[in-house]
Design a protein around this motif. Structure first.
Motif, short mmCIF file in Angstrom:
data_model
loop_
_atom_site.label_atom_id
_atom_site.label_comp_id
_atom_site.label_asym_id
_atom_site.label_seq_id
_atom_site.Cartn_x
_atom_site.Cartn_y
_atom_site.Cartn_z
N MET A 1 10.05 -0.37 9.46
CA MET A 1 9.82 -0.63 8.06
C MET A 1 10.65 -1.82 7.61
O MET A 1 11.67 -2.15 8.23
CB MET A 1 10.17 0.60 7.22
CG MET A 1 11.61 1.05 7.29
SD MET A 1 11.93 2.57 6.38
CE MET A 1 11.59 2.05 4.72
N PHE A 65 -0.94 -7.27 8.17
CA PHE A 65 0.29 -6.56 8.52
C PHE A 65 1.31 -6.61 7.39
O PHE A 65 1.88 -5.59 6.99
CB PHE A 65 0.88 -7.15 9.80
CG PHE A 65 2.08 -6.39 10.32
CD1 PHE A 65 1.92 -5.23 11.03
CD2 PHE A 65 3.36 -6.85 10.07
CE1 PHE A 65 3.02 -4.51 11.50
CE2 PHE A 65 4.47 -6.17 10.53
CZ PHE A 65 4.29 -4.98 11.25
N TYR A 68 0.24 -4.52 4.41
CA TYR A 68 0.39 -3.10 4.69
C TYR A 68 1.84 -2.66 4.53
O TYR A 68 2.13 -1.59 4.00
CB TYR A 68 -0.12 -2.80 6.11
CG TYR A 68 -0.54 -1.37 6.31
CD1 TYR A 68 -1.86 -0.98 6.12
CD2 TYR A 68 0.38 -0.40 6.69
CE1 TYR A 68 -2.26 0.33 6.31
CE2 TYR A 68 -0.01 0.92 6.88
CZ TYR A 68 -1.33 1.27 6.69
OH TYR A 68 -1.71 2.58 6.87
N LEU A 69 2.77 -3.49 5.00
CA LEU A 69 4.19 -3.15 4.88
C LEU A 69 4.60 -3.01 3.41
O LEU A 69 5.43 -2.17 3.07
CB LEU A 69 5.05 -4.21 5.55
CG LEU A 69 4.98 -4.33 7.08
CD1 LEU A 69 5.92 -5.41 7.56
CD2 LEU A 69 5.32 -3.00 7.75
N THR A 76 3.19 1.51 9.70
CA THR A 76 2.54 0.27 10.10
C THR A 76 1.05 0.52 10.28
O THR A 76 0.63 1.66 10.51
CB THR A 76 3.14 -0.27 11.42
OG1 THR A 76 3.04 0.75 12.42
CG2 THR A 76 4.58 -0.67 11.24
N PRO A 77 0.22 -0.53 10.21
CA PRO A 77 -1.23 -0.36 10.36
C PRO A 77 -1.61 -0.12 11.82
O PRO A 77 -1.95 -1.05 12.55
CB PRO A 77 -1.79 -1.68 9.82
CG PRO A 77 -0.70 -2.67 10.06
CD PRO A 77 0.59 -1.92 9.90
N GLU A 78 -1.58 1.14 12.24
CA GLU A 78 -1.75 1.46 13.65
C GLU A 78 -3.10 1.02 14.20
O GLU A 78 -3.20 0.55 15.34
CB GLU A 78 -1.56 2.98 13.86
CG GLU A 78 -0.17 3.49 13.51
CD GLU A 78 0.92 2.85 14.36
OE1 GLU A 78 0.63 2.45 15.49
OE2 GLU A 78 2.07 2.76 13.88
N LEU A 81 -3.02 -2.75 14.78
CA LEU A 81 -2.13 -3.06 15.89
C LEU A 81 -2.77 -2.69 17.22
O LEU A 81 -2.66 -3.44 18.21
CB LEU A 81 -0.80 -2.35 15.72
CG LEU A 81 0.10 -2.86 14.59
CD1 LEU A 81 1.29 -1.93 14.40
CD2 LEU A 81 0.58 -4.27 14.87
N VAL A 128 9.33 -9.79 9.28
CA VAL A 128 7.94 -9.33 9.37
C VAL A 128 7.36 -9.65 10.75
O VAL A 128 6.73 -8.80 11.39
CB VAL A 128 7.06 -9.99 8.27
CG1 VAL A 128 5.58 -9.73 8.54
CG2 VAL A 128 7.44 -9.46 6.90
N LEU A 131 8.88 -7.35 13.40
CA LEU A 131 8.38 -5.98 13.26
C LEU A 131 7.00 -5.85 13.90
O LEU A 131 6.71 -4.89 14.64
CB LEU A 131 8.31 -5.58 11.78
CG LEU A 131 9.60 -5.18 11.10
CD1 LEU A 131 9.38 -5.01 9.59
CD2 LEU A 131 10.14 -3.88 11.69
N MET A 132 6.13 -6.83 13.63
CA MET A 132 4.79 -6.82 14.20
C MET A 132 4.85 -7.04 15.71
O MET A 132 4.17 -6.33 16.48
CB MET A 132 3.93 -7.89 13.54
CG MET A 132 2.48 -7.91 13.99
SD MET A 132 1.50 -9.09 13.02
CE MET A 132 -0.09 -8.97 13.85
N ALA A 135 6.21 -3.97 17.59
CA ALA A 135 5.21 -2.89 17.58
C ALA A 135 4.12 -3.17 18.61
O ALA A 135 3.70 -2.27 19.36
CB ALA A 135 4.60 -2.74 16.19
#
Length: 391
Positions: A1, A65, A68-69, A76-78, A81, A128, A131-132, A135
Motif C-alpha cells: 500500500m 495501478f 487503484y491505489l 492492489t488490482p490483482e 497485475l 508507485v 509497488l507495481m 507485485a
C-alpha cells in the motif's frame, strides 16, 4: 500500500500524470531501445511499437495501478497485475529488467514535466512504480515456478498444417528436444519466436486452439494479416519439419468444466480460445450449460468452425447462435444477419467470456452490463498488448 507520505502526493498529481503518461511512454521506449537495442530482438514487437499499442498498454497499466491505489488503499488490482504478469512471463521478462525500465521511464517523466517534477513528486511516483514492479515480480516468479521446465523458449517442430476458414491456418507442433513440456489449460496462450527477413527475432502470442491437454503437442490458429510483419512469414514460409521457439503456456482466462451458465461470445479469429475450451469441455464430458455465440463476415470465413460444431454436438447443454454480415444464413447454425445481439442469451448468473476485435468486445460488453451482468463476471482476452486495461 502507499505510504502516508506519498498518498496525498499521488492523489494530487494523478490527474496530470494520467493525462501526460500517454505522451511520456513513447519517449520512454525511444530511450529504452536506444540504450538497449537488444530488447527488440526477441522480446518487444516492432509492429506494436509502430502502431502505438505497446505504449498504450504501458500507459494504461500505470494509470490503472495508481488510480487503484488511491481509490482502494491497502489492496492492489490483482486482475490487472495477473494479466500483465502472464504476458511478461510468456516473453521471458525477468526481475533484473525492472531497474532498467525504471531508469528510462523516469528520465522520460522528468523530461516531460520539467521543473514541475519536484523531489517530493518524484519520490512518490517512484514508490508507485516499485509497488507495481515488486507485485509483478512476485507473481511472475510464481508463474515460472509452475512450469515443467525452467526455459523461456524451447524448440518445437511443425508436424501438421490445416487450412481453416478464410486466410486462417492451424499449425500443430511437437517437441524437437527432450525438455519436459507443461500441460496447458483451455484459454491459455503461447509466445512464438522466429527470425524475420532481416534476422531480427520477433515474438507473437497465440491462443492454443486445440490439443490442450496433450503436453507434447501445441496447436495454434493464425489469421493472415497481409500488412503485418509476422503472420505472412508463418503463413508463407513455415514448412512441415521446420523448428520454431515456443514458450510455455500462460494466461489467466481459463474456463472450467463446472460452474454457472457459461456464455462465450467471439468474433473472427477471436474464436480460438472458445474452440479450445469447447474441445476440452467435450473431452471431459462436461454438463455445464454453455451458450456459444459467434459473429463473422460470412459462414466460410469462420475459423475452426467444424471443430467447434463437433465439440458443441458432444455437450448436452450447449447451444449455438451465429451472426454473419453477408452470405447465407444456415438454419442449423441458428444464424442471423448483421451484428451480435446478446439480448436473449444472458442468464442472471452467467459467466461471460469475450474474445475478438476491440470494437466488438466494447459493444458486447456494454450489452452484458446493460443486461445486469456484473463487470467481474465479464472476462475477455486481447491479442497482443492489452490496451483495454482501463476498462
Amino acid at each position: 500500500m502507499l505510504s502516508t507520505k506519498s498518498f496525498p502526493v499521488i492523489e494530487a498529481t494523478l490527474p496530470i500524470i494520467a493525462e501526460r503518461i500517454s505522451s511520456i511512454t513513447p519517449n520512454f521506449y525511444n530511450r529504452l531501445f536506444a540504450a538497449h537495442p537488444e530488447l527488440l530482438n526477441g522480446i518487444f514487437s516492432r509492429s506494436n511499437q509502430k502502431n502505438g499499442t505497446q505504449q498504450q498498454a504501458l500507459a494504461g497499466s500505470i494509470a490503472v495501478f495508481a488510480t487503484y491505489l488511491v481509490k482502494h488503499p491497502g489492496v492492489t488490482p490483482e486482475t490487472m497485475l495477473a494479466r500483465v504478469a502472464h504476458k511478461h512471463t510468456s516473453l521471458g521478462v525477468i526481475e533484473e529488467q525492472y531497474p532498467i525500465v525504471y531508469k528510462h521511464l523516469f528520465d522520460a517523466i522528468a523530461e516531460d514535466l520539467g521543473d514541475a517534477l519536484t523531489p517530493e513528486i518524484a519520490e512518490a511516483w517512484t514508490e508507485v512504480y516499485w509497488l507495481m514492479a515488486h507485485a509483478l515480480i512476485k507473481i511472475e516468479k510464481g508463474l515460472y515456478a509452475q512450469q515443467a521446465n525452467a526455459e523461456i523458449y524451447t524448440p518445437w517442430k511443425l508436424v501438421e498444417r490445416t487450412e481453416t476458414g478464410v486466410d486462417s491456418v492451424s499449425f500443430s507442433f511437437e517437441p524437437a528436444d527432450d525438455t519436459p513440456a507443461t500441460v496447458a489449460k483451455p484459454g491459455q496462450f503461447i509466445s512464438v519466436r522466429m527470425p524475420m527477413a532481416d534476422g531480427v527475432r520477433q515474438v507473437r502470442q497465440y491462443t492454443l486452439s486445440g490439443d490442450i491437454e496433450q503436453a507434447n503437442r501445441r496447436t495454434i490458429t493464425v489469421k493472415l494479416d497481409v500488412n503485418g510483419e509476422f503472420s505472412p512469414v508463418i503463413h508463407n514460409d513455415l514448412k512441415l519439419g521446420d523448428v520454431l521457439e515456443l514458450s510455455n503456456p500462460y494466461g489467466d482466462l481459463v474456463i472450467d468444466e463446472e460452474g454457472a451458465p457459461l456464455v462465450i461470445a467471439t468474433a473472427g479469429i477471436g474464436c480460438t480460445p472458445s474452440a479450445a475450451a469447447l474441445q476440452t469441455l467435450a473431452a471431459r464430458g462436461s454438463n455445464r450449460k454453455v451458450t456459444v455465440l459467434h459473429a463473422d463476415q460470412e459462414v466460410g470465413a469462420w475459423p475452426l468452425r467444424e471443430q467447434m460444431l463437433d465439440s458443441i454436438a458432444k455437450l448436452p447443454q450447449a447451444t449455438l447462435g451465429t451472426w454473419f454480415e453477408r452470405g447465407e444464413l444456415p438454419e442449423e447454425l441458428n444464424a442471423k444477419a448483421g451484428y451480435m445481439d446478446l439480448t436473449d442469451a444472458l442468464a442472471e448468473d452467467a459467466e461471460v467470456y469475450l474474445c475478438g476485435p476491440l470494437p466488438f468486445m466494447h459493444a458486447v460488453r456494454s450489452q452484458a452490463l446493460e443486461a445486469g451482468i456484473p463487470a467481474e463476471r465479464i472476462h475477455y482476452e486481447v491479442f497482443g498488448p492489452d490496451v483495454w486495461l482501463a476498462a
